[in-house]
Design an enzyme around this catalytic site. Structure first.
Site, mmCIF file in Angstrom:
data_model
loop_
_atom_site.group_PDB
_atom_site.id
_atom_site.type_symbol
_atom_site.label_atom_id
_atom_site.label_comp_id
_atom_site.label_asym_id
_atom_site.label_seq_id
_atom_site.Cartn_x
_atom_site.Cartn_y
_atom_site.Cartn_z
ATOM 1 N N ILE A 603 27.922 50.294 35.586
ATOM 2 C CA ILE A 603 27.864 50.807 36.964
ATOM 3 C C ILE A 603 29.216 50.779 37.648
ATOM 4 O O ILE A 603 29.401 51.324 38.708
ATOM 5 C CB ILE A 603 26.852 50.030 37.836
ATOM 6 C CG1 ILE A 603 27.101 48.535 37.741
ATOM 7 C CG2 ILE A 603 25.433 50.393 37.488
ATOM 8 C CD1 ILE A 603 26.301 47.727 38.747
ATOM 9 N N ALA A 605 33.676 49.427 37.314
ATOM 10 C CA ALA A 605 34.722 48.804 36.515
ATOM 11 C C ALA A 605 35.420 47.771 37.358
ATOM 12 O O ALA A 605 35.885 48.074 38.446
ATOM 13 C CB ALA A 605 35.696 49.872 36.055
ATOM 14 N N GLU A 610 33.943 45.740 32.378
ATOM 15 C CA GLU A 610 32.926 46.568 33.014
ATOM 16 C C GLU A 610 31.943 45.753 33.836
ATOM 17 O O GLU A 610 31.698 44.597 33.542
ATOM 18 C CB GLU A 610 32.121 47.314 31.948
ATOM 19 C CG GLU A 610 32.714 48.645 31.552
ATOM 20 C CD GLU A 610 33.316 48.635 30.165
ATOM 21 O OE1 GLU A 610 32.939 47.765 29.386
ATOM 22 O OE2 GLU A 610 34.199 49.473 29.907
ATOM 23 N N ASP A 722 39.611 38.899 52.428
ATOM 24 C CA ASP A 722 39.545 40.314 52.035
ATOM 25 C C ASP A 722 38.218 40.907 52.493
ATOM 26 O O ASP A 722 37.557 41.616 51.758
ATOM 27 C CB ASP A 722 39.709 40.441 50.517
ATOM 28 C CG ASP A 722 40.061 41.871 50.104
ATOM 29 O OD1 ASP A 722 40.377 42.685 50.998
ATOM 30 O OD2 ASP A 722 40.001 42.184 48.909
#
Ligand code: AMP
Length: 910
Positions: A603, A605, A610, A722
């Site tokens: 779904i 990367a 992955e 973040d």
């Protein structure tokens, strides 16, 4: 003959009566080309042994398919039996693919010629059993191969053999071209990652990728290209804008019609150029209409009151299409009376303009200190943002006025009464009776050596003054003039006096008095301080003891090198503070047996490998959907530690708005982190796909969820660093959960993060100024980022600060610019954003404040809330306008009676 009675060529064998058959048919050499795996489709008939009379146990109903790889065709002796003479020895080194039998598929053919290979039915019809079987051969590595068919005593006719391989055909997705790609040949189902190349006139926004599946299908499109400046997307390509249209930014937006007074005669215009006589100011965006300088101001009036003149005028009839008209007032004084009559000279330096002579936005100015008995001429020029480009004098209006005589200088000689290091006392006498009573005196002075640098002024109501704030041992020049009801007198003859030297002695008799007073005050203060000290030390001892105790109770800990304040309840522990960081993974996560995990598809990367979706089964529980982050092979120990670090952090959090860690796989390969699956993926892309389709309640509900997760994190003493919509995940019920933990690692991974001047990676658009400037990350800097997330949510995933460069973002924030309210965003939400973006981080709201504000907003019912809410964060309409850089409208708001934010929020479009 085939079903249409056409002759066909077949290879046949039917040695069913004799035993020990071993007949070979070998194909020609087949070049492999790009294939790593080929498919062999064999069409054949096979006679069932029961239909052959008198046949014994020697009859077979199968044959073998074999292959042999080689870089060149094999010589006939090894590869094939000649067609005329059957090979006596089977060819060597062929590997078996499969034993092939006839399947149950039966094709009825009515009018078919009799043939040994056909089975006779009970009804006497002949039935052709034409079988089609497909087998995979591979992985192949040499340049080509031979196929072989081995018969061990069956009655077969080989009708056709088709050899093919599958590929993902060249395709265009999201404006990127993906080349023909051959799937992997090995038996694993892993996909081939293919990077796309942006089409002509398109540029990369996110690296475009597709995965080529084993069956030649393209899967999981990631990333995209967007049409460049001057080009728009049409029919899957980027075509140049038509003449008369332009596109100033790269992106999937359409070309726009040229703004008024501009044109683009050529196609593919990035911007429309202004018509003759029209201009764009440097700060105008390319979307702005072209404008021209304003016409002259109108109706200029002058009035006089004592030594002050008032100029007033009306705005130009034609503002040139702009709203930034300002005025400049020039002044000339033409000598009155006998001396120098008729001579004019600029007088801007001699008089005082209130508020100022340049850059006036109002249509009124006061001019103080005009001289009596003089002729003044004033010129008012109207300018706007494009006047500088127009290269001609601004349109202006003039007016002249004569001031009444006030008499000559009325001030006689100035004398010095005393001087200290920083002050000089002056006095003077009136030498002449002025025509009207003296209102006060104006004293102008400057340092003699720096005459041109600056003048200073003081006023006095008596004929004496103490000028203070001077520099020691410095010579000053003083002028004095009188202000009367009919204007200012001329300045007196200048006088020069020096301040006292830097020696400890003070000049004049006042000096010794001052020393005595200072000594007395100093002694008394010392006494007071000593007494207070004795009184307080007892209390202090007690206070320090208490403090020590509470310190011990605290579990202060490090976070990225900074001690973070003690948080209520449970505290976050940074895995880096462990001697062995992998211990944190053991302490806070659960090891999962990989047999319980089923990977379904790729779904996304991540930096380390992955991200897949799949299922997790737990004994006695229902299967749950999970996201599986994998660590790709060939990693270093450091990468493994960094990868698992996120799990060590995530495992400490248990909150409905924080992504839940199911566990980790560390004892087998691949190393994996298993987290709950969020059906709607990351918030930013989710919002972009929903533009305008969510209700206000849904949007605010999402914001509330994020605030709740962040309040929990900040209570735990964790600083995210973040926080951005791309790092929030959304489930099917639109519940938002904070994800992406791992501090520095996260920033390395974040495509938005860029290096600052000190070489740190920071997502500039989301980060508070103090964190960019000197790494001051805190829950208050997270609150700033939260404000940006609010803006992203309310604008359906718009990029904060649009196409502005990072440097421009930093500069405009520094100058006080803040993002405006997104379309349709209620005022109170924008205020909340602005509150998060306060420069002083101590003034920003805590996450618990944000949460309770949003709760209140939701509970009050969003539609009525506009009237019912109070505004805890903003003080005045003026402050609010300042914060959105709209200060120039303050007067308009006040004039129209909008003096409170309540009234502003109830304002209509009209
Ligand atoms: P990350 O490496 O965590 O940024 O993940 C890369 C991408 O995988 C994200 O942008 C999401 O689209 C997807 N993803 C990550 N975690 C999840 C999850 N728990 N549920 C659904 N999608 C996810």
């Amino acid at each position: 003959m085939d079903e249409r009675n056409r002759p066909i060529h077949t290879f046949q064998v039917c040695q069913v009566m004799e035993g020990h058959q071993n007949n070979w048919l070998v194909s020609e050499w087949v070049p492999r080309r790009a294939a790593q795996k080929v498919f062999v489709e064999v069409r054949f008939t096979l006679r069932d042994c029961s239909s052959i009379p008198w046949v014994g146990g020697t009859c077979k109903e199968t044959f073998n398919l074999l292959y042999r790889e080689s870089d060149a065709p094999l010589p006939p002796s090894t590869s094939a039996s000649s067609s005329s003479t059957p090979a006596t020895r089977p060819p060597a080194h062929f590997a078996k693919v499969d034993t092939i039998a006839a399947d149950l598929f039966i094709s009825l053919v009515d009018t078919i010629a009799a043939d040994q290979s056909f089975t006779q039915t009970d009804l006497g019809d002949r039935v052709l059993r034409l079988n089609t079987e497909v087998r995979q051969v591979g992985p192949l590595t040499r340049k080509g191969f031979h196929l072989a068919f081995q018969d061990l005593g069956a009655c077969i006719a080989l009708v056709s053999v088709r050899v093919f391989y599958k590929k993902c055909p060249s395709t265009v997705r999201n404006l990127a071209l993906f080349p023909d790609t051959v799937p992997r040949g090995d038996t694993s189902s892993s996909l081939v990652e293919v990077r796309g190349r942006c089409l002509e006139h398109a540029e990369e926004r996110e690296e475009p990728k597709l995965y080529c599946g084993v069956d030649g299908d393209w899967l999981v499109p990631l990333g995209r290209c967007v049409c460049s400046i001057g080009y728009e997307e049409a029919h899957g390509r980027c075509l140049g804008c038509n003449p008369g249209f332009y596109k100033a930014f790269a992106g999937n937006i359409k070309c726009s019609k040229c703004p008024p007074h501009s044109s683009s005669p050529a196609p593919s215009a990035p911007v429309c150029s202004c018509d003759r006589g029209y201009y764009r100011a440097p700060s105008d965006p390319p979307t702005a209409a072209c404008t021209r300088p304003p016409s002259a101001p109108r109706d200029l009036l002058v009035s006089i009151n004592g030594s002050t003149l008032f100029l007033e005028w009306a705005a130009p009839a034609d503002p040139g299409g702009r709203r930034d008209v300002t005025y400049v007032v020039h002044c000339w004084r033409c000598g009155g009376g006998a001396e120098g009559a008729g001579q004019c000279e600029p007088c801007e330096d001699d008089v005082h303009f209130l508020p100022r002579p340049l850059g006036l936005s109002s249509t009124r100015v006061a001019i103080q200190d005009v001289l009596a008995n003089s002729n003044y001429t004033f010129q008012v020029e109207a300018l706007n943002g494009v006047s500088a480009q127009a290269n001609r004098r601004p349109a202006a209006l003039n007016i002249s006025i004569s001031t009444a005589p006030a008499g000559a200088s009325v001030v006689g000689l100035i004398s010095r009464d005393w001087a200290s290091q920083t002050s000089i006392a002056l006095s003077w006498q009136e030498v002449e009776q002025p025509p009207s009573p003296i209102l006060d005196y104006e004293i102008k002075y400057y340092e003699k050596e720096q005459k041109h640098l600056s003048y200073s002024y003081v006023r006095s109501h008596t004929a004496g003054v103490v000028v203070s704030g001077l520099r020691p041992s410095t010579l000053y020049v003083f002028h004095v003039r009188a202000r009367t009801a009919s204007g200012l007198s001329s300045f007196s003859v200048p006088a020069e006096f020096s301040t006292a030297d830097k020696s400890p002695e003070l000049g004049g008799p006042q000096g010794s008095v001052l020393v005595m007073v200072l000594a007395a005050v100093g002694g008394f203060s010392l006494l007071v301080i000593l007494t207070l000290f004795l009184l307080i030390t007892g209390r202090c001892q007690w206070w320090m003891n208490t403090k020590m105790k509470s310190k011990e109770q605290r579990r202060s800990h490090y976070q990225n090198g900074h001690v973070v304040p003690f948080a209520r309840g449970k505290t976050y522990v940074d895995p880096d503070t462990y001697e062995d960081p992998t211990q944190a993974v053991h302490d806070f996560t659960m090891e999962i047996d990989p047999a319980r995990i089923r990977i379904e598809r790729v779904i996304g990367a991540g930096e380390f490998g992955e991200v897949c979706s799949g299922r997790l089964c737990s004994p006695g529980k229902q299967e749950v959907g999970v996201a599986i982050k994998t660590l790709k092979g060939g990693y270093t120990e450091g990468q493994r530690r960094d990868f698992l670090r996120e799990a060590g952090i995530m495992g400490q959090f248990h909150h409905p708005n924080i992504i839940r860690l199911e566990g980790v796989v560390t004892k087998s390969r691949p190393v994996m982190i298993i987290v709950e699956f969020m059906q709607n993926g990351s918030l930013d892309s989710f919002l972009r796909g929903q533009e305008g389709r969510l209700t206000l309640v849904q949007l605010v509900g999402m914001l509330r969820g994020i605030a709740s997760g962040m309040a929990y994190l900040s209570d735990m003493g964790y600083v995210h660093r973040d926080l951005a919509a791309r790092n929030i995940l959304v489930d099917e019920a639109l519940v938002c959960k904070v994800s992406d933990f791992g501090l520095s690692r996260v920033l390395e991974d974040d495509p938005e993060a860029s290096y600052t001047s000190v070489g740190e990676k920071i997502p500039i658009r989301w980060t508070a100024p103090e964190a960019i400037a000197y790494r001051k990350f805190s829950s208050a800097s997270d609150a700033w980022s939260y404000g940006i997330v609010m803006w992203e949510v309310m604008s359906y995933g718009e990029r904060p600060y649009w196409e502005m460069s990072n440097q421009d973002v930093i500069l405009s924030i520094e100058e006080g610019y803040r993002l405006p309210a997104p379309v349709g965003c209620p005022l109170e939400l924008h205020q909340l954003m602005l509150h998060c973006w306060q420069r002083d981080r101590r003034l920003r709201p805590h996450f618990c404040d944000l949460l309770s504000f949003l709760d209140k907003l939701i509970h009050n019912g969003l539609s009525e809330s506009v009237e019912s809410l109070d505004y805890p964060f903003f003080i005045s309409v003026g402050d609010w306008l300042d914060s959105i850089k709209m200060s120039q409208y303050k007067n308009n708001f006040i004039a129209a009676g909008y003096t409170t934010l309540d009234s502003v929020s109830a304002m209509s479009i009209e």
